[in-house]
Design a protein around this motif. Structure first.
Motif, PDB file in Angstrom:
ATOM      1  N   VAL A  26       0.871  -1.172   0.000  1.00  0.00           N
ATOM      2  CA  VAL A  26       0.000   0.000   0.000  1.00  0.00           C
ATOM      3  C   VAL A  26       0.899   1.210   0.000  1.00  0.00           C
ATOM      4  N   CYS A  28       2.662   4.616  -2.548  1.00  0.00           N
ATOM      5  CA  CYS A  28       2.477   5.596  -3.590  1.00  0.00           C
ATOM      6  C   CYS A  28       3.233   5.145  -4.822  1.00  0.00           C
ATOM      7  N   PRO A  34      -0.013  10.654  -7.321  1.00  0.00           N
ATOM      8  CA  PRO A  34      -0.818   9.938  -6.319  1.00  0.00           C
ATOM      9  C   PRO A  34      -1.889   9.096  -6.975  1.00  0.00           C
ATOM     10  N   PRO A  37      -6.573   5.676  -3.083  1.00  0.00           N
ATOM     11  CA  PRO A  37      -6.250   4.840  -1.925  1.00  0.00           C
ATOM     12  C   PRO A  37      -6.581   3.388  -2.182  1.00  0.00           C
ATOM     13  N   GLY A  38      -5.756   2.476  -1.701  1.00  0.00           N
ATOM     14  CA  GLY A  38      -6.048   1.061  -1.825  1.00  0.00           C
ATOM     15  C   GLY A  38      -5.825   0.514  -3.223  1.00  0.00           C
ATOM     16  N   PRO A  51     -18.397   8.534  -5.982  1.00  0.00           N
ATOM     17  CA  PRO A  51     -17.234   8.697  -5.119  1.00  0.00           C
ATOM     18  C   PRO A  51     -16.254   7.531  -5.315  1.00  0.00           C
ATOM     19  N   ARG A  54     -14.103   2.366  -1.446  1.00  0.00           N
ATOM     20  CA  ARG A  54     -13.216   2.052  -0.324  1.00  0.00           C
ATOM     21  C   ARG A  54     -12.628   0.662  -0.522  1.00  0.00           C
ATOM     22  N   VAL A  55     -11.327   0.544  -0.312  1.00  0.00           N
ATOM     23  CA  VAL A  55     -10.625  -0.741  -0.432  1.00  0.00           C
ATOM     24  C   VAL A  55      -9.841  -0.975   0.854  1.00  0.00           C
ATOM     25  N   PRO A  56      -9.940  -2.151   1.457  1.00  0.00           N
ATOM     26  CA  PRO A  56      -9.164  -2.393   2.676  1.00  0.00           C
ATOM     27  C   PRO A  56      -7.672  -2.295   2.396  1.00  0.00           C
ATOM     28  N   ALA A  57      -6.938  -1.730   3.331  1.00  0.00           N
ATOM     29  CA  ALA A  57      -5.488  -1.559   3.154  1.00  0.00           C
ATOM     30  C   ALA A  57      -4.792  -2.892   2.940  1.00  0.00           C
ATOM     31  N   HIS A 253     -17.833   4.262   1.122  1.00  0.00           N
ATOM     32  CA  HIS A 253     -16.873   4.649   0.089  1.00  0.00           C
ATOM     33  C   HIS A 253     -15.722   5.367   0.759  1.00  0.00           C
ATOM     34  N   ASP A 254     -14.735   5.729  -0.012  1.00  0.00           N
ATOM     35  CA  ASP A 254     -13.482   6.188   0.553  1.00  0.00           C
ATOM     36  C   ASP A 254     -13.620   7.458   1.385  1.00  0.00           C
ATOM     37  N   GLN A 255     -14.572   8.311   1.053  1.00  0.00           N
ATOM     38  CA  GLN A 255     -14.719   9.564   1.788  1.00  0.00           C
ATOM     39  C   GLN A 255     -15.875   9.535   2.778  1.00  0.00           C
TER      40      GLN A 255
END
Lengths: 392, 307
Positions: A26, A28, A34, A37-38, A51, A54-57, A253-255
């Motif tokens: 995980v 850059c 950039p 994320p994930g 948006p 979201r992805v788990p780290a 979601h991510d935000q």
């Protein structure tokens, strides 16, 4: 032991491998600027009004994982007797549902609930119909593979599955490419990671409604536009449980830093007129033990709803017209049989479902809008299809 | 005592978000972003301010999970009498928090930027009931800094400012991206969401927001009835708790009477009869959504510091 017990109490040791995946993955991509994320080498193909997912780290997205996940998703070798794959209950052309009220597993055991669409599954606040604890696709995939109540794909031990993968002509190489930092790339934990990654890639964002939102005023018919106004009206109240960009109040979601879980009782049943639901489907009451949670289920996305009949958690409503009539009445009346009762009188029913007057033209308009949520590109996208159909 | 008057638009120092080169926090339990160190960015005499919000009924603290008595009116079969109310969801936005001194000088409270506070807007969530649209999280505190001074009053507006209100909920920054606080699909946000049921089992929804909004969904130009109300509370500079009295919202309101074909009980519809007393109790004019009216004095109150 109920399915709920199974998913929350058993933690095979191999899953620990998932957690120890190097967090160095995980990071850059310093060369290209950039990234989301994930993700490792993955670009989300989403419109501006969506948006970032979201992805788990522990399981960042990569092209190799998604591709491996696609192969696994369509592989009947992942079932105990080689007759079922994930795709057996999740057909792409039906937005990854299966067209039946309830599916059966490899032993013929009937599942209590209906297959859910996997379109935009990455955005679901929780997974499956009524499990407030199940929040990651990695956890969820374990159940159809190894679940005992009911038996779905029927695998009994991790070793059975791993032996199959190790002996496979191409999997060892594919796993090594998808998990390059791992000493043991071929594992059930990585199967779950790859399946989760493939499912996260299943983005449906190009229906006529989406095109309309993006500025193409002719993308929806006039009837569908009238249906849209009805959908978002305080008379019908659909948007209260099926609102937002994904037409579901269950969202992540991510935000999104404030949770939105979205479990609602929609008055489908009222067994014995005491508010109960059929014993095999009590809703999230199964977890909370609180009476008011009887019959509360997750409101699924309405994207592609026109191709995902039959409807409700048990597939008991056959057509969209049946669904509109259910909500217009304020609940379904079951006249006789073991589940007899009037859902409209269910004391735990959402207060937004009080019934409404709607004329035939308006029903047509509303259904035209729901049909405008069908994303033909998604249903036919070769990126999501069975690898056996790939061009040679 | 200074009379309420329209707040001047103030520009103030916004503490910048910390932006790392790459955002690698992708855990599904994403923690609230760390606040920047506010004391570095402004005047060294800035004071830290934390305001705690508590749900009250008739001046007394309540358990948000209980059936609270002496709220509004209901008919339990023996005629109309005092009602009771059980909260399912209780959240509201406030913006433009300001301190005022005896000469009517104002200074803004600069909000810490976090999951519950963006720009000059904060989302307060006083119910942990997870039924229906409610969520388990509670956010009872609003955190920020302000210049030191001889402050005698606190002002804030209930709602989301117009400039932020009509942004797309899906891609707005937290806390403006909470779908449950979105107001249908083009009307901005619910400024206040108080959902529950009366003792007699009647559903009660109080949704406050701007109505009569015009323009395209991606570009709302104006709303005929903004429905934003500013409140001013005397402040001694010490007390940190603010009571929000739900009995005040339902004063003289019949919880279980609702005009057919209107939302139950009030979702800011300008012709909805049940909205009349609700809006009066909030201190708003239902017909124009701008003129402050008498009323709303009991909604928010400073809770005294215990001796």
């Amino acid at each position: 032991m109920s399915l709920a017990d199974f998913t929350t109490s058993l933690r095979p040791a191999a899953l620990l491998a998932c957690v120890t995946l190097s967090s160095a993955l995980v990071g850059c991509d310093e060369g290209a600027g950039p990234s989301a994320p994930g993700t490792i080498d993955w670009e989300w193909d989403i419109p501006a009004h969506f948006p970032t997912p979201r992805v788990p780290a522990e399981n960042p997205m990569s092209e190799a994982k998604v591709e491996l996940g696609r192969y696994l998703f369509y592989d009947e070798g992942l079932s105990d007797d080689g007759t079922m794959s994930c795709a057996s209950c999740h057909h792409q052309e039906l937005a990854f549902t299966d067209g039946v009220d309830r599916p059966t597993g490899v032993t013929g055991e009937l599942h209590p609930r209906s297959s859910m669409s996997l379109a935009n599954v990455v955005y679901n606040g929780t997974l499956t119909w009524a499990n407030p604890l199940l929040t990651t696709l990695e956890e969820q995939a374990f159940t159809p593979l190894f679940g005992e109540n009911p038996i779905e794909m029927g695998n009994r031990t991790l070793q059975d599955v791993e032996a199959y993968l190790e002996a496979h002509p191409s999997y060892p190489q594919q796993f090594a490419e998808a998990f390059p930092e791992s000493d043991e790339p071929v594992s059930v934990a990585h199967v779950l990671d790859a399946l989760a990654s493939f499912q996260r890639s299943l983005i449906s964002a190009n229906s006529p409604y989406d095109q309309y939102i993006a500025g193409d005023t002719d993308a929806m018919s006039e009837s569908a536009k009238r249906g849209m106004d009805l959908f978002f009206s305080e008379r019908l109240e659909c948007f209260h449980c099926h609102g937002g960009f994904n037409f579901s109040s269950s969202l992540t979601h991510d935000q999104l830093l404030i949770s939105e879980s979205g479990f609602h009782n929609n008055g489908l049943y009222n067994v014995d007129e005491l508010g109960s639901y059929p014993a095999n489907n009590p809703g999230i009451y199964e977890f909370s033990g609180e009476g008011a949670d009887r019959g509360a289920f997750r409101a699924p996305t309405l994207r592609n709803i026109a191709v995902t009949a039959p409807y409700m958690h048990d597939g008991s409503l056959l057509t969209l017209t049946d669904v509109v009539e259910h909500y217009a009445r304020g609940g379904t009346l079951t006249v006789d049989g073991p589940n007899a009762g009037d859902g409209a009188n269910n004391p735990n029913k959402s207060a937004f479902i009080i019934g409404f007057l709607i004329d035939e033209d308006e029903v047509d308009d509303l259904i035209a809008f729901l049909e405008a949520l069908t994303d033909e590109q998604f249903l036919n996208d070769p990126r999501f299809q069975d690898p056996a159909l790939d061009a040679p | 005592m200074n009379r309420l008057h329209r707040l001047a638009t103030l520009s103030f120092l916004l503490t910048p978000l910390l932006v790392a080169g790459c955002d690698d926090d992708t855990s599904s339990d994403a923690p609230i972003e760390d606040a920047t160190d506010d004391t570095d960015s402004g005047n060294a005499e800035d004071i830290d301010i934390t305001l705690f919000f508590d749900a009250l009924a008739n001046g007394a603290l309540i358990s948000e999970d209980a059936l609270v008595p002496n709220i509004g009116l209901e008919d339990a079969g023996e005629g109309i009498e005092g009602g009771s109310f059980q909260i399912d969801d209780f959240r509201f936005y406030i913006h433009d928090l300001t301190l005022v001194d005896a000469d009517d000088n104002e200074a803004p409270i600069t909000l810490e930027q976090n999951a519950w506070q963006y720009d000059n807007v904060a989302l307060v969530d006083l119910s942990n009931v997870e039924r229906g649209s409610g969520n388990a999280e509670v956010n009872a505190s609003v955190v920020g800094t302000a210049p030191a001074g001889e402050w005698t009053a606190l002002r804030f507006t209930l709602g989301v400012p117009f400039e932020l209100n009509h942004s797309d909920t899906a891609v707005a920054p937290s806390p403006l991206n909470v779908t449950a606080m979105a107001w249908s699909w083009q009307g901005g946000r619910k400024f206040l969401r108080l959902d529950g049921q009366s003792g007699t089992g009647a559903p009660v929804f109080i949704h406050l927001g701007s109505t009569g909004c015009e323009g395209e969904i991606t570009n709302i130009t104006s709303c005929q009835r903004p429905n934003r109300r500013a409140y001013e509370l005397p402040w001694d500079g010490r007390s940190t708790a603010i009571g929000v009295d739900i009995a005040a919202i339902f004063d003289e309101v019949h919880l279980d009477v609702n005009t057919t074909d209107t939302p139950s009980l009030c979702m800011s519809g300008p012709s909805d009869p049940e909205c009349e007393p609700i809006f009066t109790n909030l201190g708003l004019d239902l017909s124009d959504g701008v003129t402050p009216v008498e009323g709303g004095d009991d909604l928010f109150s400073i809770l005294p510091v215990p001796d």
